[in-house]
Design an enzyme around this catalytic site. Structure first.
Site, short mmCIF file in Angstrom:
data_model
loop_
_atom_site.label_atom_id
_atom_site.label_comp_id
_atom_site.label_asym_id
_atom_site.label_seq_id
_atom_site.Cartn_x
_atom_site.Cartn_y
_atom_site.Cartn_z
N ARG A 38 0.83 -1.22 0.00
CA ARG A 38 0.00 0.00 0.00
C ARG A 38 0.86 1.26 0.00
O ARG A 38 0.63 2.19 -0.76
CB ARG A 38 -0.92 0.01 1.22
N THR A 88 -12.00 -0.67 10.84
CA THR A 88 -12.77 -1.13 12.00
C THR A 88 -13.92 -2.00 11.49
O THR A 88 -15.09 -1.61 11.59
CB THR A 88 -13.32 0.07 12.80
N PRO A 89 -13.61 -3.14 10.90
CA PRO A 89 -14.66 -3.95 10.26
C PRO A 89 -15.60 -4.60 11.28
O PRO A 89 -15.37 -4.49 12.48
CB PRO A 89 -13.86 -5.02 9.50
N THR A 128 -14.18 5.17 12.17
CA THR A 128 -15.51 5.13 12.79
C THR A 128 -15.49 4.07 13.88
O THR A 128 -15.16 2.91 13.61
CB THR A 128 -16.57 4.77 11.72
N CYS A 272 -19.20 1.10 4.69
CA CYS A 272 -19.64 1.82 5.89
C CYS A 272 -21.06 1.54 6.35
O CYS A 272 -21.26 1.22 7.53
CB CYS A 272 -19.48 3.32 5.65
N LYS A 275 -21.93 -1.95 8.02
CA LYS A 275 -21.05 -2.13 9.19
C LYS A 275 -21.45 -1.19 10.33
O LYS A 275 -21.56 -1.61 11.48
CB LYS A 275 -19.61 -1.84 8.75
P1 NAD Z 1 -8.87 0.78 4.73
O1 NAD Z 1 -8.98 -0.67 5.00
O2 NAD Z 1 -8.89 1.29 3.32
O3 NAD Z 1 -7.53 1.36 5.40
C1 NAD Z 1 -7.09 1.04 6.67
C2 NAD Z 1 -5.57 0.89 6.64
O4 NAD Z 1 -5.10 0.75 7.97
C3 NAD Z 1 -5.07 -0.33 5.89
O5 NAD Z 1 -4.21 0.06 4.84
C4 NAD Z 1 -4.33 -1.16 6.97
O6 NAD Z 1 -3.19 -1.82 6.46
C5 NAD Z 1 -3.96 -0.08 7.95
N1 NAD Z 1 -3.68 -0.58 9.31
C6 NAD Z 1 -4.43 -1.43 10.06
N2 NAD Z 1 -3.87 -1.62 11.27
C7 NAD Z 1 -2.73 -0.87 11.30
C8 NAD Z 1 -1.73 -0.62 12.28
N3 NAD Z 1 -1.81 -1.18 13.49
N4 NAD Z 1 -0.70 0.18 11.95
C9 NAD Z 1 -0.62 0.76 10.73
N5 NAD Z 1 -1.55 0.59 9.76
C10 NAD Z 1 -2.60 -0.21 10.05
O7 NAD Z 1 -10.05 1.48 5.57
P2 NAD Z 1 -10.80 2.86 5.24
O8 NAD Z 1 -11.87 2.63 4.24
O9 NAD Z 1 -9.79 3.91 5.00
O10 NAD Z 1 -11.53 3.11 6.63
C11 NAD Z 1 -10.80 3.48 7.78
C12 NAD Z 1 -11.78 3.91 8.85
O11 NAD Z 1 -12.50 5.08 8.41
C13 NAD Z 1 -12.85 2.88 9.19
O12 NAD Z 1 -13.14 2.95 10.57
C14 NAD Z 1 -14.05 3.33 8.39
O13 NAD Z 1 -15.28 2.94 8.98
C15 NAD Z 1 -13.91 4.84 8.45
N6 NAD Z 1 -14.52 5.55 7.32
C16 NAD Z 1 -14.42 5.08 6.05
C17 NAD Z 1 -14.97 5.80 4.98
C18 NAD Z 1 -14.87 5.30 3.56
O14 NAD Z 1 -15.49 5.89 2.70
N7 NAD Z 1 -14.11 4.27 3.27
C19 NAD Z 1 -15.59 7.02 5.22
C20 NAD Z 1 -15.66 7.48 6.54
C21 NAD Z 1 -15.12 6.75 7.58
C1 UDX Z 2 -21.05 6.85 3.02
C2 UDX Z 2 -21.51 8.23 3.54
O1 UDX Z 2 -22.21 8.91 2.50
C3 UDX Z 2 -20.30 9.04 3.97
O2 UDX Z 2 -20.74 10.27 4.54
C4 UDX Z 2 -19.51 8.24 5.01
O3 UDX Z 2 -18.38 8.97 5.40
C5 UDX Z 2 -19.12 6.89 4.46
O4 UDX Z 2 -20.30 6.19 4.02
P1 UDX Z 2 -19.99 5.95 0.76
O5 UDX Z 2 -20.42 4.62 1.30
O6 UDX Z 2 -18.59 6.14 0.31
O7 UDX Z 2 -20.26 7.08 1.87
O8 UDX Z 2 -20.93 6.34 -0.48
P2 UDX Z 2 -22.44 6.85 -0.60
O9 UDX Z 2 -22.48 7.88 -1.65
O10 UDX Z 2 -23.03 7.20 0.70
O11 UDX Z 2 -23.19 5.56 -1.18
C6 UDX Z 2 -23.40 4.40 -0.40
C7 UDX Z 2 -24.29 3.43 -1.16
O12 UDX Z 2 -25.62 3.92 -1.24
C8 UDX Z 2 -23.85 3.18 -2.61
O13 UDX Z 2 -24.00 1.81 -2.91
C9 UDX Z 2 -24.80 4.03 -3.41
O14 UDX Z 2 -24.99 3.56 -4.71
C10 UDX Z 2 -26.08 3.89 -2.59
N1 UDX Z 2 -27.04 4.97 -2.80
C11 UDX Z 2 -26.70 6.26 -2.48
C12 UDX Z 2 -28.33 4.68 -3.26
O15 UDX Z 2 -28.65 3.53 -3.52
N2 UDX Z 2 -29.22 5.71 -3.42
C13 UDX Z 2 -28.91 7.00 -3.12
O16 UDX Z 2 -29.78 7.88 -3.29
C14 UDX Z 2 -27.60 7.28 -2.64
#
Ligand code: NAD
Ligand code: UDX
Length: 453
Positions: A38, A88-89, A128, A272, A275
């Site tokens: 990564r 945080t799965p 989260t 998200c 979960k």
């Molecule tokens: P991700 O899996 O893409 O990234 C997490 C990274 O953390 C991985 O690359 C992993 O290798 C690394 N990691 C894990 N344990 C570690 C450690 N001890 N030291 C160093 N690195 C470590 O996850 P993500 O999608 O970026 O989500 C991260 C958090 O943010 C989650 O809690 C998620 O719920 C939250 N979140 C995600 C989104 C989204 O759109 N993906 C939006 C808002 C909040």
């Molecule tokens: C979501 C939240 O929007 C974001 O604020 C948070 O930080 C992470 O989770 P994300 O999951 O990345 O973001 O995308 P989002 O645009 O919310 O879409 C989530 C799912 O809902 C997708 O599968 C999308 O296609 C679906 N969706 C969205 C619908 O089916 N209908 C809608 O009107 C909007």
């Protein structure tokens, strides 16, 4: 110079830190991760995630005040502010399996911070997490603190994938929760100053720790609930002849409801929503609130219903079997403009079709064949090779598809099942297709072949 270190170079850590770096040239930002591939990708020309606009932001500051490294301990030790943005799965085994958040990665990051720190730190929850996590983190950090002062802040991230850079440049709000002590408030102020480089002060909300932690779960639950509500309506629309797009438009004109997030679909996906709602349900149960837990559970139940309703519609329309039938699936990621396939409804749909022995070909411009294979956890021979379309964006695919040519080459009757209401159904019907659009009045053919969910 303030030094920021972010643990976790994923979908949140990478883009968030890149934006802090570009907006705050006087701050040094290092993103660290235990995954070498990564970090190597973040340091290469091909970034590990696809996000519109991300390449430009990273290229503008990488090597200047933005760095990606696997030397986790060194950069944590040097930082003033540490963001923790690890995954945080949902727990898959043990207590709370299938619902509770798995905080293993968080705990190990916190223990490492406690081990290597030699100076005071502000530790920011970016991931989260369940409400009250900060209390546990505080215990880990201060248990053996060697006189070091730690302040824990909750600063949940609200970006959506596919629009991450846009969302980070112009967030609706930034939320910072901290302890209501002088030390806690000083830390809140320090983080506020970082965001104040580009976010108007009125959009930076400060609360207590628990409100900030819970607001993140609440926001995702409310957003997902809107989708399940409109999807529930889509089933009723199909049964009655109402049109879900018209219903969404009509209700969205009520300023109390608003027009956003009312698109009926094959179901929500992404890492998200499901979960975080499961996590919320678990927290409610643990707090003796089964009625509240059951209320939120319904959001997921309707989402599952919508996915199976779609598969059943496909199968029932084609004489109740798709065995041996060739089905092309366009789009596999959970939404457009991302290559992320976590919890994508496409997995359920494809598994449902393959389970009924369809010959499925899948194409998504942002998702590799290997990823699709991993997601479906099936042997290669279970489906045809992905189609060899070469465009680079979903828009390009749309432009290139010559539906008349496709129709001419298909066995008749030829079907289109639109899980996102994006095709011009009337035009396709004129060509001779039987078209299913979610929540729209049904073709005569589909009316005669009712789907049983
Ligand atoms: P991700 O899996 O893409 O990234 C997490 C990274 O953390 C991985 O690359 C992993 O290798 C690394 N990691 C894990 N344990 C570690 C450690 N001890 N030291 C160093 N690195 C470590 O996850 P993500 O999608 O970026 O989500 C991260 C958090 O943010 C989650 O809690 C998620 O719920 C939250 N979140 C995600 C989104 C989204 O759109 N993906 C939006 C808002 C909040
Ligand atoms: C979501 C939240 O929007 C974001 O604020 C948070 O930080 C992470 O989770 P994300 O999951 O990345 O973001 O995308 P989002 O645009 O919310 O879409 C989530 C799912 O809902 C997708 O599968 C999308 O296609 C679906 N969706 C969205 C619908 O089916 N209908 C809608 O009107 C909007």
């Amino acid at each position: 110079m303030v030094k920021i270190c972010c643990i976790g170079a994923g979908y949140v850590g990478g883009p968030t830190m890149a934006v802090i770096a570009i907006k705050c040239p006087a701050i040094e930002v290092v993103v660290v991760d235990i995954s070498k591939p990564r970090i190597d990708a973040w340091n290469s020309d091909t970034l590990p995630i696809y996000e519109p606009g991300l390449d430009d932001v990273v290229k503008a500051c990488r090597g200047k005040n933005l760095f990606f490294s696997t030397d986790v301990e060194k950069h944590v030790a040097e930082a003033d502010i540490i963001f923790v943005s690890v995954n945080t799965p949902t727990k898959t085994r043990g207590l709370g399996a299938g619902k509770a958040a798995d905080l293993t990665y968080w705990e190990s990051a916190a223990r490492m911070i406690a081990d290597v720190s030699k100076s005071d730190k502000i530790v920011v929850e970016k991931s989260t997490v369940p409400v009250k996590t900060a209390e546990a983190i505080e215990k880990i950090l201060t248990h053996n603190s060697k006189g070091i002062n730690y302040q824990i802040l909750s600063n949940p991230e609200f970006l959506a994938e596919g629009t991450a850079i846009e969302d980070l440049f112009k967030p609706d709000r930034v939320l910072i929760g901290g302890r209501e002590t002088p030390g806690g408030q000083k830390a809140v102020q320090a983080l506020k100053e970082v965001y104040a480089h580009w976010v108007p002060e009125a959009n930076i909300i400060t609360t207590n720790l628990w409100s900030a932690e819970l607001s993140k779960l609440a926001a995702n639950a409310f957003l997902a609930q809107r989708i399940s509500s409109v999807n529930a309506m889509s089933a009723l629309c199909e049964a009655t002849g109402a049109n879900v797009s018209e219903v969404s438009y009509a209700i969205g004109k009520d300023s109390r409801i608003g027009p956003k997030f009312l698109n009926a679909s094959v179901g929500f996906g992404g890492s998200c929503f499901q979960k975080d709602i499961l996590n919320l349900v678990y927290i409610c149960e643990c707090n003796g609130l089964p009625e509240v837990a059951n209320y939120w559970k319904q959001v997921i139940k309707i989402n599952d219903y919508q996915k199976s309703r779609f598969v059943n519609r496909v199968v029932s329309s084609m004489f109740n079997t798709v065995s041996g039938k060739k089905i092309a699936v366009l789009g596999f990621a959970f939404k457009k403009d991302t290559g992320d396939t976590r919890e994508t409804p496409a997995i359920d749909v494809c598994k449902g079709l393959v389970g009924d022995k369809a010959q499925v070909s899948i194409y998504d411009p942002q998702v590799t064949e290997e990823q699709i294979q991993r997601d479906l956890a099936m042997n290669k021979f279970d489906w045809d090779h992905p189609m060899h379309l070469q465009p680079t964006s979903p828009t390009a695919v749309k432009q290139k598809l010559d539906y008349q040519k496709i129709f001419d080459n298909m066995q008749k009757p030829a079907f289109v099942f639109d899980g996102r209401n994006v095709v011009d159904a009337e035009k396709l019907r004129e060509m001779g297709f039987i078209v299913y659009s979610i929540g729209k009045p049904l073709d005569g053919w589909l009316k005669d072949m009712p789907a049983v969910a």
